[in-house]
Design a protein around this motif. Structure first.
Motif: not given
Length: 875
Positions: A408-412, A261-265, A641-646
């Motif tokens: 449910x969480x496709x990027x995991x 929900x915060x944009x960084x799964x 988001x200073x550490x991680x790409x979306x």
């Protein structure tokens, strides 16, 4: 595995006839740099390293060793070329024993850096000037020898069934402590119980020394020989600090959803302690229940390789439709606070009984009773919530849960679980896992650990002993556990509590032989079940682990746990413990990094020092993962988001962070003057992190890490391009020692840019307590006849901005192309304004400041190209 080689000399004779793509010149054999005579160990025929070396101590040059090894040819050649720089110390006693101590000689008025075990599981740095200054359980010591512009390492190692370590002696003496771990295994003499090596570069010293030991011992592999786990370039979440032992499917699901929900799964999760089937009492088929805080589980034993009731009861598909909406994300923290209140009352009661002998503490007993009832009631509510949802055709338990998570969480991508090396903290239940020939054995601490810090885990395990799987069943043990986990969708493991084996080896040939059996079984299981790479090692910071367990393991923790507050109650610990963590990780990487990829551990993004931690993780070179509590207020997404790409990946440095040379012989924890500086590399430059860690450290008197309030103060220092050891990573642009051009320097905190070369004055900085700054360095490129000077900084909204630059090339005299990953504010230095700027083949508007040369514009995330944007500048 390659066949064993008879000797270095024979290998070199063979390779000279084959085109291997390595230098074909046979190394010239040189006389050894060290000489031991008349009680003095000298280097380069002049400089004394150790005085008063006892007559029973021997020195054997490395070149004279007969070596059988499976090391790759490039490593063999490197070791042979440096063989004259090293050798082995041994000693002999009249009577055989399972525990022998001997002086190696003495040194005084020599600066040294060392690493010692301050707990059974963890090690940290220490400096001094005398052999008497080193601490018990020292893993290695590096001496500064300024008169010959050199450094000497003394590294205790393993010989036969004995493991060695250094201890302080009187009057500057350095003692070696050799131990088998079994009264049935005795010896009286050693030929190679410690290794000494000399080099004019401290970073090359460690590389050369551990390369030599890799060839000599043939029981471990260097990091350069191994593949890294998939998680190393990704963002993850670990459940430990988020919910401790209360972890369950709803907690995990809700946690991952909050990040999404915060944009960084997260791309990976670690289901930490709390998922296993463990048991305390007589009811062997009943799981331990209502556990909350670390320590409560440490006398329990593993009863099954399958998950505990909380996970077994998961009904396939039940969260797919509900998204676990019934779950209160604040519940884990509420339970943790209630359990903490209860344990504090119990500790107070014990203290009153101990200090006054008072037994009648009715009010306190009543409070403990009420708190216990309230805590159990909270668990009853959780259990009722877990029963919600309807089972579908997809089954139950961990297999259904991991499948639903990925659906449910496709990027995991990866799901790791925690386990102890021996199964659970107290091993396995012999009554339930009968096929493993397990037996409860006493936990006998080595006398060598007498000077270490009191530790709850050690006390708990010592109290109950270990349910130890017989070493002949170690392979079956790990394969049975890991093959089950792989079948139910688990892709890796965080393995904790490694050093327990040293204390349960009496009946199994000693600590070295027991470790070899266990690590052999673990290695085979990793290869079969976890892709040969997907294991994080933790609580393993002892030379024994690195020399015996790292043939396959390629990543491990280099610091103690992230402590969000002081467990001993110092309110300032919330600050000073963070600086201590930086020191652990930085200096441990100096040696551990040759065998494993350093992992700097998780942290919490809402912690008061979260930005401080985030800056270090951004440039550490390892994975980035958090342990945030649940609840939207527990996540600082602007910081994340200073550490991680979306897409859940990270702009990782291409090496691992190391302390700068001017930090090596300093004490950045409580000398009131030193800043910790660490450096690393990106593909197109380097980076320095400066951290004020002052305010705490090891107390040799009290044998504890504690706060030093008088040291929690601002400190000043300098930053220079030469602080980066460019020759340590030839992949980095500008790494050649001969590079004399300008570097663009970007100061992260102030967003300033300036120029620096090897002759420039250093940048002066002052850091407040628990403060930091990052300095990115990019070589300036000159565009031929156009006379344009250009240097890309990348996305400056990321801590490791230069790490976002994927590629740069110059076409002709007037075009620069840059490939960039991520989204945000791109910045470069350009001495003149471009005539045209293109972003993904479309003309883009840009800003250029004539006064500073800052060239900037906004870059979007391009999903179809995996976040890669193509930039082009025409001059």
């Amino acid at each position: 595995m390659a066949p064993l080689n008879d000797s270095l000399a024979s290998i070199i004779d063979v390779i000279e006839t084959k085109p291997l793509g390595v230098p074909q010149t046979k190394p010239t054999l040189q006389s050894n740099t060290f000489n031991l005579s008349q009680g003095i160990l000298r280097a380069k025929d002049s400089s004394p390293i150790l005085f008063d070396v006892p007559q029973n101590v021997t020195f054997t040059p490395f070149a004279s060793q007969s070596i059988a090894t499976d090391a790759p040819v490039p490593i063999l050649l490197r070791v042979q070329a440096n063989a004259h720089k090293g050798g082995f110390l041994g000693f002999s006693n009249e009577s055989p024993s399972d525990l022998l101590t001997n002086s190696l000689g003495r040194f005084e008025n020599r600066e040294f850096l060392s690493v010692f075990r301050f707990k059974m599981w963890w090690s940290t740095a220490w400096i001094g000037k005398s052999g008497s200054d080193i601490q018990a359980e020292t893993q290695w010591v590096m001496l500064k020898i300024p008169e010959i512009d050199s450094y000497v390492a003394i590294i205790p190692i393993i010989e036969g069934p004995f493991r060695a370590v250094l201890h302080p002696g009187e009057k500057g003496n350095v003692l070696i402590f050799a131990e088998s771990g079994s009264t049935q295994v005795k010896e009286s003499s050693f030929n190679s119980i410690a290794y000494v090596h000399i080099c004019d570069n401290p970073y090359n010293l460690m590389r050369e020394a551990f390369s030599a030991l890799r060839v000599h011992m043939n029981t471990f592999k260097l990091l350069e020989e191994k593949k890294l786990p998939k998680i190393v370039d990704k963002f993850g979440w670990c459940t430990w600090d988020a919910c401790y032992l209360t972890v369950d499917p709803a907690t995990i699901w809700t946690g991952v959803k909050e990040f999404e929900d915060g944009g960084v799964c997260p791309k990976f999760i670690i289901i930490d302690d709390g998922w296993q089937s463990i048991n305390f009492g007589d009811e062997l088929d009943k799981d331990a229940e209502n556990l909350v805080l670390g320590g409560e589980q440490m006398t329990a034993r593993l009863t099954s390789f399958k998950e505990c009731k909380k996970f077994r009861n998961y009904k396939g598909g039940s969260f797919i439709t509900s998204d676990a909406s019934h779950f209160d994300p604040h519940k884990p923290k509420m339970i943790i606070y209630k359990a903490t209140e209860r344990i504090q009352a119990i500790i107070l009661r014990r203290k009153l009984v101990r200090e006054s002998g008072e037994q009648d503490l009715h009010e306190l007993d009543e409070k403990i009773k009420i708190l216990s009832e309230e805590l159990n009631a909270m668990f009853d509510v959780v259990e009722n919530e877990e029963s919600l949802g309807s089972e579908d055709a997809s089954g139950t338990g961990m297999e259904a849960f991991t499948r639903d998570l990925r659906t449910r969480f496709k990027s995991l991508d990866d799901i790791y679980v925690w386990h102890a090396l021996c199964g659970a903290w107290n091993g396995v239940r012999p009554e339930t896992l009968t096929q493993l020939k397990a037996k409860v054995v006493p936990f006998d601490l080595s006398p060598s650990l007498g000077g270490t810090m009191t530790d709850l885990a050690v006390d708990k395990i010592e109290e109950a002993g270990i349910g130890l799987v017989h070493p002949s069943k170690a392979h079956e043990f790990y394969d049975s556990m890991h093959s089950y986990l792989a079948r139910v969708g688990v892709t890796g493991a965080k393995i904790d509590v490694f050093q327990t084996l040293e204390s349960v080896a009496e009946e199994h040939g000693g600590r070295v032989e027991l470790a070899k059996a266990y690590y052999g079984g673990l290695t085979e299981s990793m290869i079969k079940n976890f892709n040969g790479t997907e294991v994080i090692a933790s609580m393993q910071q002892c030379n024994e682990f690195f020399f015996l367990a790292t043939k396959q393991i390629s990543i491990g923790r280099v610091g103690d746990d992230f402590w969000w507050q002081d467990p001993n109650g110092d309110p300032q610990g919330v600050y000073w413990l963070q600086g201590v963590h930086m020191i652990h990780c930085s200096y441990n990487s100096f040696w551990m990094g040759h065998m494993i990829q350093p992992d700097w551990d998780m942290f919490q993004s809402d912690h008061v020092c979260a930005e401080y931690h985030a800056a270090s993780r951004a440039i550490c070179g390892g994975p980035v993962y958090l342990s945030d509590h649940l609840g939207k207020a527990s996540h600082n997404f602007d910081l994340i988001k200073k550490l991680v790409f979306s897409d859940g990946t990270i702009p990782r440095c291409i090496h691992y962070a190391l302390p700068t040379r001017d930090s090596l012989f300093k004490n950045p924890l409580f000398d009131r003057e030193s800043i910790l500086k660490i450096f690393n590399f990106n593909k197109f430059g380097g980076v320095i992190g400066a951290f004020n860690c002052q305010g705490a450290g090891w107390s040799p008197k009290d044998h504890v890490i504690k706060g030093y309030k008088e040291c929690y103060t601002a400190v000043s220092g300098t930053i220079h391009v030469s602080d980066i050891e460019w020759d340590q990573n030839p992949e980095a642009a500008g790494s050649q020692v001969s590079y004399t051009g300008d570097y663009l320097v970007y100061k992260q905190q102030s967003e300033e840019i300036l120029f620096m070369n090897s002759k420039s004055d250093a940048i002066k900085i002052t850091l407040e307590p628990s403060a930091f700054d990052l300095f990115s360095f990019v070589p300036v490129t000159e565009l031929g006849s156009a006379g344009v000077r250009f240097a890309p900084l990348g996305l400056i909204n990321m801590f490791n901005c230069v790490g976002t630059v994927q590629n740069m090339e110059v076409t002709g005299d007037n075009i620069v192309r840059v490939d960039l990953k991520g989204e945000g504010s791109f910045m470069a230095y350009s001495s003149v304004a471009p005539v045209m700027c293109y972003l993904n083949d479309k003309e883009a508007e840009f800003m250029w400041e004539e006064e500073t040369g800052k060239l900037s514009f906004s870059v979007p995330w391009v999903e179809q190209s995996g976040g890669i944007s193509h930039l082009s500048f025409t001059f």
